[in-house]
Design an enzyme around this catalytic site. Structure first.
Site, PDB file in Angstrom:
ATOM      1  N   HIS A 166      12.062  10.512 -10.814  1.00 36.80           N
ATOM      2  CA  HIS A 166      13.089  10.088 -11.768  1.00 36.80           C
ATOM      3  C   HIS A 166      14.425   9.793 -11.105  1.00 36.80           C
ATOM      4  O   HIS A 166      15.382   9.437 -11.789  1.00 36.80           O
ATOM      5  CB  HIS A 166      13.269  11.159 -12.853  1.00 36.80           C
ATOM      6  CG  HIS A 166      12.094  11.262 -13.765  1.00 36.80           C
ATOM      7  ND1 HIS A 166      12.081  10.734 -15.026  1.00 36.80           N
ATOM      8  CD2 HIS A 166      10.868  11.796 -13.575  1.00 36.80           C
ATOM      9  CE1 HIS A 166      10.902  10.951 -15.593  1.00 36.80           C
ATOM     10  NE2 HIS A 166      10.147  11.600 -14.726  1.00 36.80           N
ATOM     11  N   LYS A 288      27.465  11.027 -10.888  1.00 42.86           N
ATOM     12  CA  LYS A 288      27.799  10.246 -12.079  1.00 42.86           C
ATOM     13  C   LYS A 288      29.149   9.539 -11.983  1.00 42.86           C
ATOM     14  O   LYS A 288      29.534   8.803 -12.885  1.00 42.86           O
ATOM     15  CB  LYS A 288      27.790  11.144 -13.332  1.00 42.86           C
ATOM     16  CG  LYS A 288      26.465  11.864 -13.553  1.00 42.86           C
ATOM     17  CD  LYS A 288      25.382  10.925 -14.043  1.00 42.86           C
ATOM     18  CE  LYS A 288      24.100  11.674 -14.347  1.00 42.86           C
ATOM     19  NZ  LYS A 288      23.013  10.781 -14.769  1.00 42.86           N
ATOM     20  N   ASP A 382      22.468   6.496  -9.442  1.00 43.49           N
ATOM     21  CA  ASP A 382      21.699   7.089 -10.547  1.00 43.49           C
ATOM     22  C   ASP A 382      20.321   6.448 -10.564  1.00 43.49           C
ATOM     23  O   ASP A 382      20.207   5.216 -10.491  1.00 43.49           O
ATOM     24  CB  ASP A 382      22.430   6.801 -11.883  1.00 43.49           C
ATOM     25  CG  ASP A 382      22.069   7.807 -12.962  1.00 43.49           C
ATOM     26  OD1 ASP A 382      21.004   8.432 -12.850  1.00 43.49           O
ATOM     27  OD2 ASP A 382      22.859   7.951 -13.923  1.00 43.49           O
ATOM     28  N   ASP A 510     -12.476   1.354  20.985  1.00 38.06           N
ATOM     29  CA  ASP A 510     -11.161   1.856  20.535  1.00 38.06           C
ATOM     30  C   ASP A 510     -11.121   2.004  19.010  1.00 38.06           C
ATOM     31  O   ASP A 510     -11.519   1.097  18.289  1.00 38.06           O
ATOM     32  CB  ASP A 510     -10.058   0.886  20.957  1.00 38.06           C
ATOM     33  CG  ASP A 510      -9.905   0.851  22.461  1.00 38.06           C
ATOM     34  OD1 ASP A 510      -9.279   1.755  23.010  1.00 38.06           O
ATOM     35  OD2 ASP A 510     -10.452  -0.086  23.084  1.00 38.06           O
ATOM     36  N   ASP A 689     -14.152  -0.287  13.876  1.00 40.57           N
ATOM     37  CA  ASP A 689     -13.012  -0.015  12.988  1.00 40.57           C
ATOM     38  C   ASP A 689     -12.187  -1.231  12.637  1.00 40.57           C
ATOM     39  O   ASP A 689     -11.403  -1.189  11.710  1.00 40.57           O
ATOM     40  CB  ASP A 689     -12.069   0.999  13.643  1.00 40.57           C
ATOM     41  CG  ASP A 689     -11.308   0.380  14.786  1.00 40.57           C
ATOM     42  OD1 ASP A 689     -11.961  -0.194  15.687  1.00 40.57           O
ATOM     43  OD2 ASP A 689     -10.067   0.416  14.770  1.00 40.57           O
TER      44      ASP A 689
END
Ligand code: ADP
Ligand code: G6P
Length: 739
Positions: A166, A288, A382, A510, A689
Site C-alpha cells: 500500500h 504527508k 504517498d 554450462d 538449460d
C-alpha cells in the site's frame, strides 16, 4: 469450501480498554478503510493485530476481546509490548516506512528490530496456517508483512497467495541500502501475485529483483523456485457509493439533524458572501507534507491578502504512531506552525486555521468533505492517498477543487486535479489562489471525469481485478512450460533406461552440469562430476555425449582423455571417444575481422562484459554486468548485428546472458541428429538449460526424454529446477529409482 483470508498488521477495528470495558473503533488509514468494504462484502476471514498487547489483557478480557473480534469475522495475532516496540514502531515504522518513502535520514538499521520483524512475521504465519487449508486464497497486505508470503508458501505450497503493497516501492538505489534486502525480496516472492498502486512502484520492484537477486524477469513475470509469479499494478479505489450516498444523505439533513461541527462550518460560510474553506485530512505523518502545506498557506496569505478573513484552512491531523520520535517532532512542529500562523494573521472575527488533532467519526468526515470548496492534499510522498478520492466522491454537485501533490500515487489517475510539487510553496500558494477563483463550470468539467473514473474503478473493482489476476496465476506454468519431473516420471524414466538395449545421452555443460561463474574458464568440472560422468560412460550400451557451445581447446583440456563423445561450438566439431576431432561443418571465419570491432564498442560501453572468441563464433558475455543496462545493450547489439550479417551465412543467438554470432548452418539440433543417425537407439535423453539447446529438443524424436533446466519457455517435455537436480537425476540412472 475454499476460503479467502485477508492478512494485515492492523485489523479494521481497534480495541481499547476503559475500566474493564471494551471500546471498539474503526481503524484509520487507507488499507483498513479500503479493504473493509471488501471484507464486508464477502466470505472472508481477516487476520491481524487488535491494537492491544498481551500485557494489556488479563484472562477475563482475552475472551471478551476474542469474541468481539470473531463477531467481525476476524482473528487476532497476539503481540507483546516488546513486539510492538521492535516490530511495529521499530522495523516497520522506523526502517521500512521512512525508507520506502525516501526519508533516508529517518531510516534506522537496527539488528534488534530486524530480529523482531522476523519473529512477528513468523507469529502471523502461525496464525494464518492455523486457519488455512490447501486450496485457500490468502491476501497479504503491506510493508509490515513482507516476509509472510514466503513463510506461508514454504509450508502450504498449494495455497494461492497474493500480496499488495500500500506504500511506494522505492527505487533500487534506495532499496539496496537495506542490510536485509535479499531476505525481504525473497519473502515477497513467496506470493503468486504481487500488486502495487502504480507502474512506477512495480518497475522499481522488478528492478530490485533483477539487480539484487539476479533473477530473470520476462515482462512482468518472474521465474522463482519452480514457480512463475506475476507482478502488476492495481491502483486502489474507494467505496464510491458509500461516500456518495453519505454525501447525498448529508445534503438532505434538516437543521436539527446537523452535527455541531456542521453548524460551525455553516456559520463560517455565512460570515461573508465569498467565504470559503480549504480542507486537508491526513494521519499526522511526515510523508504527508503538513509543515510544507502550512508554510505555503502562510505565503499565500502574505501574498494574496485579499483572502484574509475570507478563507479558513481546516487541518485535520489524525494521531498516528506517536511513539516514534519523528512523529513526536512533527507534532511539535505542526503545533508551532499553526500557532505562529494563527498568531500572525488572526483578527477578532477570524482564525485562519482550524486545527484538529484527533480522529473523527465518519459523519464528521462527510461534513468536512461536503463543506469545503478546496481540498489541499500535498504529501511529499504517498503510496496512493484515498482522501483525495473521497473528497471528489462526496461532491454531489460536481463543484469543488482538488489541489493534489504529484508525489501521491493518486495523481497518476487524477490528471484533472490541479497537480502541484509540494516542495514548491510558491506554486502551491499560486495554485490555491487559482483553485479558490476557479469558475464553477471549470470545476464541474474537471470533476465529471474524476468522478466517472472513481465510480468505475471502485475498491470492489480493484479487489475483484486483483483476485481475478491471482486466480489466473494458477494456470501460468502450464501455459508456458513443460512438466516438472515428479517421482512418478522419474520412475518411468529410470525403467526405460534400465530396459533399453542402446542408450544415447546428450548433456549440455554450462548451466546444466555446472553452475555459471563470472568467467567461463572458472566453471571447471569438479571431481564429483568426473566420477558421475565416468560411471555413466562405463555403462554398457550407453553413448554419453557432452554437447556444448564451448570451444575445442577448453573441452580438450577438461575432457580430452575421458573417452566421452564431445560436440563443441554448438556442433562444429565432434570427437568420439579417444579419436581425433572431426569437423561436422566446413566454416569460414573471415567475417570475424569485421564484426569484432563492433562488439568491442559494446564492451567499452558496458562495464563487466567481454568477448569470447571461439574457432567459428564470437560470443559477447554479459553475466557480470548490471542486468538492466546489459539487457538494453543486448537488444541494441542484436539489432545492430542482425542488420550487418545479411552478407554472411550467420545467425545471432541469445543464450543465457550471452549473445553469440555463428554460422547459421550450425546448431545443436543438426549435430545431435548426426550422432543419432549413426546407430539405432531405443533410449534417448537430452538435457540443457538455454536457448541453443532448444534446437536439440526440437530435432530429437518425440519419444526422446527432453529436459530443460529451469522453469522457462521450452520445447522440452520436462523440466528440473537446477544443476543439483540434474546431477541427482543422472545418479538415478546409475542407482535406479530413488526411494
Ligand atoms: P494513509 O493510508 O497513509 O493513512 P490515505 O489517504 O490513503 O492515507 O487513507 C486515509 C484513510 O483514513 C481514508 O480512507 C480516510 O477516510 C480515513 N481517515 C482519515 N482521517 C480520518 C479520521 N479522522 N477519522 C476516520 N477516518 C479517517
Ligand atoms: C498506511 C499503511 C497501513 C497502516 C496505516 C495506518 O495506510 O499503508 O498499513 O495501517 O497507514 O498506520 P498504523 O501504523 O496506524 O497502522
Amino acid at each position: 469450501m475454499n476460503k479467502t483470508i485477508i492478512v494485515s498488521n492492523r485489523l479494521p477495528l481497534q480495541i481499547t480498554i476503559n475500566d474493564n470495558n471494551l471500546a471498539i473503533t474503526p481503524s484509520v488509514g487507507g488499507l483498513a478503510t479500503g479493504m473493509k468494504s471488501v471484507h464486508e462484502g464477502g466470505e472472508s476471514l481477516w487476520i491481524g493485530w487488535s491494537g492491544l498487547t498481551e500485557e494489556d489483557l488479563d484472562n477475563d478480557l482475552v475472551e471478551k476481546v476474542n469474541n468481539a473480534i470473531a463477531r467481525e469475522d476476524c482473528a487476532a495475532v497476539s503481540l507483546t509490548q516488546k513486539d510492538l516496540d521492535n516490530f511495529y514502531y521499530g522495523f516497520s515504522n522506523n526502517t521500512l516506512w521512512p525508507m520506502f518513502h525516501y526519508f533516508m535520514e529517518y531510516t534506522a538499521f537496527e539488528g534488534e528490530y530486524w530480529e523482531s520483524y522476523k519473529e512477528v512475521n513468523r507469529k502471523f504465519a502461525d496464525t494464518v496456517l492455523q486457519h488455512t487449508d490447501d486450496g485457500d486464497t490468502i491476501w497479504v497486505h503491506d510493508y509490515q508483512l513482507l516476509l509472510l508470503p514466503g513463510l506461508i508458501k514454504k509450508e502450504r505450497p498449494n495455497t494461492s497467495i497474493g500480496f499488495f503493497l500500500h506504500i511506494p516501492f522505492p527505487s533500487y538505489e534506495v532499496f539496496r541500502t537495506l542490510p536485509w534486502r535479499e531476505e525481504l525480496l525473497n519473502g515477497m516472492l513467496g506470493a503468486d501475485l504481487l500488486g502495487f498502486h502504480t507502474y512506477d512502484y512495480e518497475r522499481h520492484f522488478l528492478s530490485s529483483v533483477r539487480r539484487i537477486l539476479r533473477l530473470d524477469t520476462h515482462f512482468n513475470e518472474i521465474s522463482y523456485q519452480g514457480r512463475t509469479l506475476r507482478v502488476d499494478s492495481f491502483p486502489m479505489g474507494i467505496d464510491y457509493d458509500k461516500f456518495r450516498n453519505a454525501a447525498i444523505a448529508h445534503n438532505k439533513q434538516t437543521p436539527e439533524q446537523k452535527s455541531d461541527l456542521q453548524k460551525r462550518l455553516d456559520a463560517h460560510l455565512q460570515s461573508a458572501p465569498d467565504a470559503k474553506m480549504i480542507l486537508s485530512i491526513d494521519r499526522l505523518d511526515y510523508t504527508k507534507g503538513i509543515p510544507n502545506r502550512l508554510r505555503a498557506f502562510e505565503y499565500f496569505l502574505d501574498n494574496y491578502p485579499q483572502f484574509k478573513e475570507k478563507v479558513r484552512f481546516i487541518l485535520l491531523a489524525v494521531p498516528s504512531r506517536s511513539n516514534v520520535p519523528q512523529y513526536q517532532l512533527l507534532k511539535k512542529e505542526t503545533d508551532e506552525l499553526v500557532g505562529r500562523i494563527n498568531g500572525k494573521f488572526a483578527t477578532v472575527n477570524w482564525t485562519p486555521i482550524w486545527y484538529f488533532y484527533r480522529s473523527m467519526p465518519f459523519e464528521n468526515l462527510i461534513d468536512l468533505y461536503t463543506s469545503c470548496e478546496v481540498a489541499l492534499i500535498t504529501p511529499v510522498r504517498d503510496g496512493m492517498n484515498l482522501v483525495a478520492k473521497e473528497y471528489i466522491a462526496t461532491r454531489t454537485d460536481k463543484d469543488g477543487v482538488l489541489v493534489l501533490s504529484e508525489m501521491a500515487g493518486a495523481a497518476k489517475e487524477m490528471n484533472e486535479a490541479l497537480l502541484i510539487n509540494p516542495n514548491n510553496f510558491e506554486q502551491v500558494a499560486g495554485t490555491l489562489k487559482k483553485a479558490l477563483e476557479m469558475p464553477e463550470e471549470e470545476q464541474k468539467e474537471r470533476n465529471i471525469f474524476l468522478q466517472q473514473r472513481l465510480e468505475r474503478y471502485s475498491v470492489e473493482k480493484w479487489a475483484g481485478e486483483f483476485m481475478k489476476a491471482l486466480k489466473a496465476t494458477k494456470t501460468l506454468h502450464h501455459v508456458i512450460v513443460s512438466k516438472k519431473i515428479t517421482p512418478e516420471i522419474e520412475k518411468q524414466l529410470f525403467n526405460s533406461y534400465q530396459k533399453a538395449g542402446k542408450r544415447l545421452i546428450f548433456l549440455d555443460y554450462d548451466g546444466t552440469l555446472v553452475n555459471f561463474t563470472n568467467k567461463p574458464k572458472d566453471a571447471k568440472p569438479d571431481s564429483e562430476l568426473y566420477t558421475l560422468l565416468d560411471n555413466l560412460n562405463r555403462q554398457e550400451n550407453t553413448e554419453l555425449v557432452i554437447i556444448s557451445g564451448r570451444d575445442r581447446e577448453t573441452f580438450d583440456e577438461w575432457f580430452g582423455d575421458q573417452g566421452y563423445t564431445l560436440i563443441v561450438e554448438h556442433g562444429v566439431w565432434l570427437k568420439v571417444g579417444n579419436r581425433e576431432w572431426q569437423a561436422l561443418e566446413k566454416l569460414k571465419r573471415d567475417w570475424m575481422i569485421n564484426l569484432r570491432p563492433i562488439i568491442e564498442t559494446f564492451v567499452d560501453r558496458t562495464p563487466g562484459t567481454f568477448i569470447e572468441e571461439k574457432n567459428f563464433s564470437l560470443a559477447w558475455h554479459f553475466r557480470k554486468a548490471d542486468p538492466e543496462l546489459a539487457q538494453n545493450r543486448a537488444t541494441e547489439l542484436k539489432t545492430v548485428l542482425t542488420s550487418l550479417i545479411s552478407n554472411y551465412e550467420l545467425s545471432v543467438l541469445e543464450g543465457n546472458k550471452v549473445i553469440e554470432i555463428k554460422s547459421s548452418n550450425v546448431n545443436k539440433g543438426r549435430a545431435a541428429s548426426r550422432v543419432l543417425a549413426e546407430k539405432d537407439y531405443d533410449f534417448i535423453f537430452a538435457i540443457g538449460d538455454d536457448w541453443t539447446d532448444e534446437y536439440m529438443f526440437k530435432e530429437l524424436p518425440e519419444e526422446a526424454f527432453t529436459v530443460k533446466v529451469g522453469l522457462k519457455k521450452t520445447s522440452a517435455r520436462y523440466y528440473v529446477e537446477n544443476t543439483e537436480s540434474v546431477r541427482e537425476l543422472l545418479k538415478g540412472f546409475l542407482n535406479g529409482v530413488r526411494e
